[in-house]
Design a protein around this motif. Sequence first.
Motif: not given
Length: 321
Positions: A255-283
Amino acid sequence: MIIVTGAAGFIGSGLISRLNADGFKNIIAVDDFSKIEKAENLEGKTIKEKVERSELFDWIDANSRDIEFIFHIGARTDTTEFDKEIFDELNVNYSKSIWQKCVAYQVPLVYASSAATYGLGENGYDDDETTLSQLKPLNPYGDSKNEFDIWALEQEEKPFFWVGLKFFNVYGPNEYHKGRMASVIFHAYNQIKATEKMKLFRSHNPEYKDGEQMRDFIYVKDLIDVCIFFMHHRKNSGIYNLGTGEARTFKDLVISTFNAMDKTPDISYIDTPADIRDKYQYFTEANMSKIRSIGYDKPFTSLEAGVKDYVQNYLASHSYL
């Protein structure tokens, strides 16, 4: 003379820019200069001499009397590389040789470690040197950084001043060459510019909503401020976290990137690739109390302010720090 390894890279080149601005002109830039994609990072900077990475140790022996400080920023940082021998050579053994030269000639040293040493954060993100052996990095890169940290602490002979800095998620100018390893902000800017939209990884952890996975994002200019602080401080040797101490979501970042570009945020979501999913850091979030306790009191740039500066003053014009 001040030696900077990884001089043509993202952080090293920004550090040289700051050293120049502070009046330090006798910079010895060390890198693999055959990698021409990084050449623009050094344009316009005042450098006394370029030294090939493979020739550094002979150069130090020949010029030891004139070396004031070493910033060892260079490393193989690709978290998708799984050839341990590469990390042993470039991250572990090369760093050991630099350490040994600093001991031999009593040169102060600041080197780059990494928050990748913390793995999934099972043991938290405290820069407690007594717990390094308990950390569980997720890849050979993180292993190599932790291995060197442990080795450094075990040495009876140490430079009279040394610091290892565990970099968290660094973003900012001069990362154009990094490809897929560049920051999420860099990729967000380019994706938004091309499509007016941004795709983020969906959360596969019920404790986190989509886009609310969190990282400690630190602006490269803040990281460089800390490096300069230690160059002048020269006491309280040890290993320190280097983040902001405040985790923020990927959604906030985009959202900060959209704002810095003076554009309206439009975000969608895709699955985390299966090969890195079990090693993905959430925090991830750096405990910054240790560095604060020795007198570093400068505030860190907010995510919004850092993204705005990066996007508007660098990415938009393909400018360099």
